[in-house]
Write an enzyme that holds these catalytic residues in place. Structure first.
Site, short mmCIF file in Angstrom:
data_model
loop_
_atom_site.label_atom_id
_atom_site.label_comp_id
_atom_site.label_asym_id
_atom_site.label_seq_id
_atom_site.Cartn_x
_atom_site.Cartn_y
_atom_site.Cartn_z
N GLY A 139 11.34 -5.51 11.68
CA GLY A 139 12.43 -6.05 12.57
C GLY A 139 12.28 -5.84 13.82
O GLY A 139 13.05 -6.23 15.52
N LEU A 179 7.22 -4.79 16.49
CA LEU A 179 5.49 -4.78 16.92
C LEU A 179 4.93 -4.84 15.70
O LEU A 179 3.89 -3.87 14.90
CB LEU A 179 6.48 -3.03 16.56
CG LEU A 179 7.09 -1.88 17.78
CD1 LEU A 179 7.62 -0.82 17.32
CD2 LEU A 179 6.07 -2.48 18.90
N SER A 191 5.48 -5.57 12.47
CA SER A 191 4.92 -4.97 11.13
C SER A 191 5.10 -5.75 9.24
O SER A 191 4.32 -5.45 8.92
CB SER A 191 6.42 -4.29 10.17
OG SER A 191 7.35 -4.83 10.34
N SER A 192 5.35 -6.40 9.84
CA SER A 192 4.76 -7.93 8.55
C SER A 192 3.44 -8.13 8.10
O SER A 192 2.94 -8.12 7.56
CB SER A 192 5.86 -9.28 8.84
OG SER A 192 5.77 -9.90 9.48
N ALA A 193 2.81 -8.38 9.56
CA ALA A 193 1.93 -9.26 9.95
C ALA A 193 0.33 -7.51 9.40
O ALA A 193 -0.37 -7.47 8.74
CB ALA A 193 1.19 -9.18 11.51
N ASP A 247 -0.29 -12.30 16.01
CA ASP A 247 -0.51 -10.81 15.29
C ASP A 247 -1.20 -10.04 14.09
O ASP A 247 -1.94 -9.20 13.61
CB ASP A 247 1.62 -11.25 14.77
CG ASP A 247 2.29 -11.02 15.70
OD1 ASP A 247 2.10 -11.46 16.97
OD2 ASP A 247 3.36 -10.61 15.59
C1 MEV Z 1 5.72 -12.85 17.47
O1 MEV Z 1 5.58 -11.08 17.35
C2 MEV Z 1 5.41 -13.52 18.72
C3 MEV Z 1 5.60 -15.16 18.54
O2 MEV Z 1 4.93 -15.36 19.84
C4 MEV Z 1 5.76 -16.34 17.08
C5 MEV Z 1 4.06 -16.09 16.80
O3 MEV Z 1 3.18 -15.20 17.73
O4 MEV Z 1 4.12 -16.05 15.51
C6 MEV Z 1 7.25 -15.18 19.08
#
Ligand code: MEV
Length: 309
Positions: A85, A88, A90-92, A134
């Site tokens: 959250g 940075l 983390s989920s990617a 990401d």
């Molecule tokens: C989120 O890290 C970045 C956004 O541009 C969403 C995305 O690119 O999927 C807000």
């Protein structure tokens, strides 16, 4: 299958320029960081996460990838240096590293395009409207540019529901950044939806997206010319535009202002609404001090990092 254990890791990232606009097909630049997520997959009696029975729905990334590869008896252990959250990635990083660990477990090629695709499919499934920025950065490391025809070396092309993204790698010059985490966890999906709604209702919001596009293209040229002064100014402008789109918050603005005293530029990074800021600086200790004094959690990151390993 005999008992088996495989693992893989992938870096977090921060978005230097172009977040949110990238969802509308505009360019964006992400840089991998030296904080990683490590996934281990080992044979078990049923699907588990860190030893506990996996409850469907509670861990959508893991559900999605185990389901895709037809796995029903593995324990997935996750160790993360990337605060979740925080903006940075983390989920990617979890999706990329888990895809690679699963592919190793099944004796499949650990081929970066296949992993980038898996990771993007996972994020897209979970977020509904993600770009492959990401996940591509976590998979390939270093600098990744989306949708910029002229820059970098092409890596792969992602396609989803009629949308197409070109992903290229760029060599980022040696630069020092400080990340300042607000401590507020924000999820990307609702923030992306908020900007989408705003652009549907207002041509002004669409103009802001176009302005972010121009700033990002110029920022890519600054990186190529190693022009930190100008890049910093573009980061400041980008933060203002993101604030107008409604994705900043007072905690982020406070950290940006505090960091700017000793930086070329600073801005929110990622989806916003909390999460982190990033500052480009030659005085990282001073920026860390200011971020701490204003209630943030700082850490210094360099520009070059491996992708999935
Ligand atoms: C989120 O890290 C970045 C956004 O541009 C969403 C995305 O690119 O999927 C807000």
């Amino acid at each position: 299958m005999n008992a088996k254990t495989t693992s893989a890791s992938a870096p977090g990232k921060f978005i230097l320029l172009g977040e949110h606009a990238v969802v509308f097909g505009k360019p964006a630049v992400a840089l991998a960081i030296d904080k990683r997520v490590q996934c281990t997959v080992k044979t078990s009696d049923t699907n588990r996460i860190n030893g506990e029975v996996l409850i469907p729905g509670n861990n959508p990334h893991i559900d999605f990838l185990l389901d895709k590869y037809g796995l029903d008896s593995v324990d997935v252990c996750i160790e993360s240096e990337v605060p979740s959250g925080s903006g940075l990635g983390s989920s990617a990083a979890l999706s990329s590293s888990l895809s690679a660990a699963i592919r190793r477990y099944l004796d499949l090629d650990v081929e970066k395009i296949a992993i980038a695709k898996d990771a993007f499919d996972t994020e897209y499934f979970i977020q509904g409207n993600a770009s492959p920025l990401d996940t591509s950065c976590s998979t390939f490391g270093n600098g990744v540019v989306l949708n910029n025809d002229g820059s970098g070396s092409p890596l792969w092309t992602a396609e989803k529901n009629g949308k197409r993204w070109k992903i290229s790698s760029i060599k980022a010059p040696k630069m020092t950044f400080v990340i300042g985490f607000t401590g507020i966890k924000a999820s990307t999906g609702p923030l992306v939806a908020k900007v989408k709604k705003y652009t549907e209702n207002s041509s002004f919001a669409s103009e802001i997206i176009d302005e972010i596009e121009a700033i990002t293209s110029e920022g890519i040229r600054c990186m190529e010319n190693n022009d930190k002064e100008k890049l910093g100014k573009l980061m400041i402008q980008d933060h203002k535009l993101l604030s107008i789109l409604g994705v900043s918050c007072s905690e982020l603005n406070k950290l940006v202002d505090a960091a700017l005293i000793d930086s070329y530029g600073a801005k929110l990074t990622g989806a916003g609404g909390g999460g982190s800021i990033v500052a480009l600086t030659d005085r990282p200790e001073k920026v860390c001090e200011k971020i701490t004094r204003h209630g943030g959690m700082p850490f210094v990151v360099g520009t070059s990092s491996d992708g999935v390993l």
